[in-house]
Design an enzyme around this catalytic site. Structure first.
Site, PDB file in Angstrom:
ATOM      1  N   LYS A  50     -18.662  32.494  57.551  1.00  0.00           N
ATOM      2  CA  LYS A  50     -17.258  32.234  57.859  1.00  0.00           C
ATOM      3  C   LYS A  50     -17.168  31.430  59.139  1.00  0.00           C
ATOM      4  O   LYS A  50     -18.088  31.550  59.965  1.00  0.00           O
ATOM      5  CB  LYS A  50     -16.436  33.515  57.965  1.00  0.00           C
ATOM      6  CG  LYS A  50     -17.048  34.670  58.762  1.00  0.00           C
ATOM      7  CD  LYS A  50     -17.472  34.485  60.178  1.00  0.00           C
ATOM      8  CE  LYS A  50     -16.466  34.134  61.222  1.00  0.00           C
ATOM      9  NZ  LYS A  50     -17.061  34.047  62.594  1.00  0.00           N
ATOM     10  N   TYR A  63     -10.940  37.458  61.137  1.00  0.00           N
ATOM     11  CA  TYR A  63     -11.106  38.873  60.760  1.00  0.00           C
ATOM     12  C   TYR A  63      -9.745  39.580  60.690  1.00  0.00           C
ATOM     13  O   TYR A  63      -9.533  40.449  59.835  1.00  0.00           O
ATOM     14  CB  TYR A  63     -12.023  39.601  61.756  1.00  0.00           C
ATOM     15  CG  TYR A  63     -13.463  39.180  61.664  1.00  0.00           C
ATOM     16  CD1 TYR A  63     -14.259  39.617  60.615  1.00  0.00           C
ATOM     17  CD2 TYR A  63     -14.035  38.346  62.606  1.00  0.00           C
ATOM     18  CE1 TYR A  63     -15.585  39.226  60.508  1.00  0.00           C
ATOM     19  CE2 TYR A  63     -15.354  37.939  62.518  1.00  0.00           C
ATOM     20  CZ  TYR A  63     -16.123  38.384  61.464  1.00  0.00           C
ATOM     21  OH  TYR A  63     -17.435  37.992  61.358  1.00  0.00           O
TER      22      TYR A  63
HETATM   23  P1  NAD Z   1     -25.743  29.949  67.084  1.00  0.00           P
HETATM   24  O1  NAD Z   1     -25.412  28.787  67.966  1.00  0.00           O
HETATM   25  O2  NAD Z   1     -26.478  31.071  67.692  1.00  0.00           O
HETATM   26  O3  NAD Z   1     -26.556  29.443  65.801  1.00  0.00           O
HETATM   27  C1  NAD Z   1     -26.354  28.191  65.223  1.00  0.00           C
HETATM   28  C2  NAD Z   1     -27.680  27.579  64.828  1.00  0.00           C
HETATM   29  O4  NAD Z   1     -27.429  26.282  64.312  1.00  0.00           O
HETATM   30  C3  NAD Z   1     -28.643  27.401  66.004  1.00  0.00           C
HETATM   31  O5  NAD Z   1     -29.918  27.835  65.619  1.00  0.00           O
HETATM   32  C4  NAD Z   1     -28.640  25.903  66.254  1.00  0.00           C
HETATM   33  O6  NAD Z   1     -29.867  25.431  66.743  1.00  0.00           O
HETATM   34  C5  NAD Z   1     -28.384  25.359  64.857  1.00  0.00           C
HETATM   35  N1  NAD Z   1     -27.838  24.008  64.828  1.00  0.00           N
HETATM   36  C6  NAD Z   1     -28.195  23.074  63.910  1.00  0.00           C
HETATM   37  N2  NAD Z   1     -27.558  21.925  64.133  1.00  0.00           N
HETATM   38  C7  NAD Z   1     -26.784  22.107  65.209  1.00  0.00           C
HETATM   39  C8  NAD Z   1     -25.895  21.267  65.934  1.00  0.00           C
HETATM   40  N3  NAD Z   1     -25.647  20.008  65.552  1.00  0.00           N
HETATM   41  N4  NAD Z   1     -25.257  21.794  66.990  1.00  0.00           N
HETATM   42  C9  NAD Z   1     -25.449  23.084  67.361  1.00  0.00           C
HETATM   43  N5  NAD Z   1     -26.298  23.929  66.707  1.00  0.00           N
HETATM   44  C10 NAD Z   1     -26.959  23.441  65.651  1.00  0.00           C
HETATM   45  O7  NAD Z   1     -24.360  30.440  66.472  1.00  0.00           O
HETATM   46  P2  NAD Z   1     -24.086  31.793  65.675  1.00  0.00           P
HETATM   47  O8  NAD Z   1     -23.302  32.693  66.546  1.00  0.00           O
HETATM   48  O9  NAD Z   1     -25.320  32.295  65.090  1.00  0.00           O
HETATM   49  O10 NAD Z   1     -23.066  31.273  64.544  1.00  0.00           O
HETATM   50  C11 NAD Z   1     -23.517  30.532  63.435  1.00  0.00           C
HETATM   51  C12 NAD Z   1     -22.534  30.696  62.281  1.00  0.00           C
HETATM   52  O11 NAD Z   1     -22.500  32.062  61.901  1.00  0.00           O
HETATM   53  C13 NAD Z   1     -21.091  30.324  62.613  1.00  0.00           C
HETATM   54  O12 NAD Z   1     -20.485  29.708  61.506  1.00  0.00           O
HETATM   55  C14 NAD Z   1     -20.419  31.634  62.880  1.00  0.00           C
HETATM   56  O13 NAD Z   1     -19.031  31.632  62.574  1.00  0.00           O
HETATM   57  C15 NAD Z   1     -21.170  32.542  61.943  1.00  0.00           C
HETATM   58  N6  NAD Z   1     -21.206  33.925  62.449  1.00  0.00           N
HETATM   59  C16 NAD Z   1     -20.828  34.906  61.609  1.00  0.00           C
HETATM   60  C17 NAD Z   1     -20.831  36.215  62.052  1.00  0.00           C
HETATM   61  C18 NAD Z   1     -20.435  37.312  61.120  1.00  0.00           C
HETATM   62  O14 NAD Z   1     -20.333  38.437  61.570  1.00  0.00           O
HETATM   63  N7  NAD Z   1     -20.263  37.032  59.836  1.00  0.00           N
HETATM   64  C19 NAD Z   1     -21.222  36.501  63.352  1.00  0.00           C
HETATM   65  C20 NAD Z   1     -21.616  35.478  64.177  1.00  0.00           C
HETATM   66  C21 NAD Z   1     -21.618  34.180  63.713  1.00  0.00           C
END
Ligand code: NAD
Length: 405
Positions: A160, A248
């Site tokens: 999401k 949420y």
């Molecule tokens: P994060 O920044 O920790 O992870 C993102 C990943 O994408 C990183 O490993 C990064 O290196 C990679 N990436 C690839 N191309 C990129 C670019 N151009 N710019 C930046 N990063 C790039 O973020 P996160 O908190 O893990 O969130 C990732 C996704 O998961 C989001 O869509 C977020 O909404 C979703 N999320 C969902 C939940 C849930 O409970 N369902 C919780 C947290 C995050």
């Protein structure tokens, strides 16, 4: 906006009062630790039952998942959750950082031939071990990698928000349909036992006819941390607190009522001069009017200390979930007949494993996922309407409907 939205007319005056309701219902009721099933005031709470199993245990061949993006959520929540899965298994990784990919592959026993980077991603089509790509990238990349996954002949589980525009969501749905593959959105709360129990109690009429819902999600945005740095950038995040955590609050209002809102009104606020909010909004307050007359007052904020809760008020009592959407430790309470709320003990279940196993089961049995692309599209359309309502200082009409299934 993907569709023109008409200003509201008939219900406007009534609906404009709804932001004020949130304040009136904001107080938290005192609660004791009595077990569900004991008497609460004049009426008994329903006895605790195990939450409905979303997935039957399985011993046959498992569905192979490749996780795309090894950031905070993927590494801290999703990868460890495969251990609790009965139908899904981790078989592949996609990462732009070779060292990290190698380390994680060794940690989880992923074969080197199943590790890809973003350039070699499309070669996943030749890998029969991978059935599903699970997209856990910054929001603006969801559409591209979901569509590339579908074109590579894979089912897609996408985090999401589904994407940053409704138009992108529509493209993702088309790509999966063209490929004849499933598309599911990672709405983990719809697989979380306390939320499932709340839905069931509302459906059973335990708190009577639902009248209002309040739902609030907030935390402090820290762009100095890698996982928050892209969240402060509009081009990558698509929006601010609404897209990330307000979703949420929106989801809760929709899955508790089982209805689609007819109309939204909203306001946003960003602290002037705070560089974190130069591109995205800090706080959103939005109200949803549902066809049955339920009014939901929701907020999201990147400016207040962590909180993730909702409360459902019916004409016989209320349900309170606080926290409602934490990874662990959600708490459900119920009040009836004006008595203090009582704890409802709900057996623990791993929401991430349940979600992945659900998609695996759908693939194995040919069923449609409970949270398909169309569900993600509905939220993105509503969020676009929320932003339009805030921007244009007017209520925005939506379709309104009863959800299916
Ligand atoms: P994060 O920044 O920790 O992870 C993102 C990943 O994408 C990183 O490993 C990064 O290196 C990679 N990436 C690839 N191309 C990129 C670019 N151009 N710019 C930046 N990063 C790039 O973020 P996160 O908190 O893990 O969130 C990732 C996704 O998961 C989001 O869509 C977020 O909404 C979703 N999320 C969902 C939940 C849930 O409970 N369902 C919780 C947290 C995050």
């Amino acid at each position: 906006m993907s569709e023109p939205l008409e200003p509201a007319r008939g219900r406007r005056a009534f609906f404009q009062q709804t932001l004020a309701l949130a304040t009136a219902f904001g107080a938290t009721a005192a609660c004791s630790r009595r077990t569900a099933g004991e008497k609460v005031g004049a009426e008994a709470l329903p006895a605790t039952e195990p939450p409905k199993q979303t997935v039957a245990a399985a011993s046959g061949p498992r569905v192979g998942f490749a996780v795309v993006g090894l950031g905070k959520f993927a590494t801290e929540q999703i990868l460890p959750a495969f251990a609790a899965c009965t139908r899904a298994k981790l078989v592949g990784l996609v990462s732009g950082t070779p060292d990290k990919a190698k380390r994680i592959a060794e940690q989880y026993g992923v074969e080197a031939k199943n590790v890809y980077d973003y350039k070699s991603f499309d070669r996943i089509r030749d890998n029969a071990a991978i059935d599903v790509v699970y997209v856990i990238l910054p929001n603006s990349l969801h559409a591209e990698y979901s569509e590339r996954g579908a074109r590579a002949g894979k089912h897609v589980l996408c985090e999401k928000p589904m994407a940053i525009t409704a138009k992108e969501c529509e493209g993702m749905i088309r790509a999966s349909k063209t490929a004849g593959k499933k598309l599911m959105i990672g709405y983990r709360a719809q697989f979380e036992p306390n939320n499932l129990r709340a839905i069931e109690l509302v459906k059973r009429g335990e708190i009577g006819k639902v009248k209002t819902i309040i739902a609030d999600h907030g935390r402090i945005l820290r762009p100095e941390e890698p996982s928050d740095s892209w969240r402060a950038k509009r081009a990558l995040a698509g929006g601010g607190s609404l897209m990330d955590i307000g979703i949420y609050s929106l989801q809760a209002a929709r899955y508790i009522t089982g209805e689609e809102p007819l109309e939204v009104s909203a306001r946003t606020f960003s602290t002037p001069g705070d560089p974190r909010f130069a591109e995205i909004e800090e706080t959103v307050a939005f109200s949803l009017a549902f066809p049955s007359g339920v009014l939901a007052n929701c907020t999201s904020s990147y400016g207040h200390a962590e909180g993730k809760r909702y409360r459902v008020f019916g004409d016989k009592g209320y349900l309170d979930l606080d926290p409602a959407t934490a990874y662990e430790g959600n708490v459900l309470r119920a009040s009836k007949g004006g008595k203090p709320a009582e704890l409802i003990e709900v057996p623990h279940g791993n929401q991430f494993a349940a979600e992945m196993d659900h998609l695996a089961e759908c693939i194995q049995s040919g069923k449609e996922p409970k949270t398909p692309g169309e569900e993600g599209l509905r939220d993105v359309r509503i969020m676009e309407a929320i932003y339009a309502a805030a921007r244009e200082h007017r209520p925005v009409r939506l379709g309104g409907d009863t959800q299916h299934g």
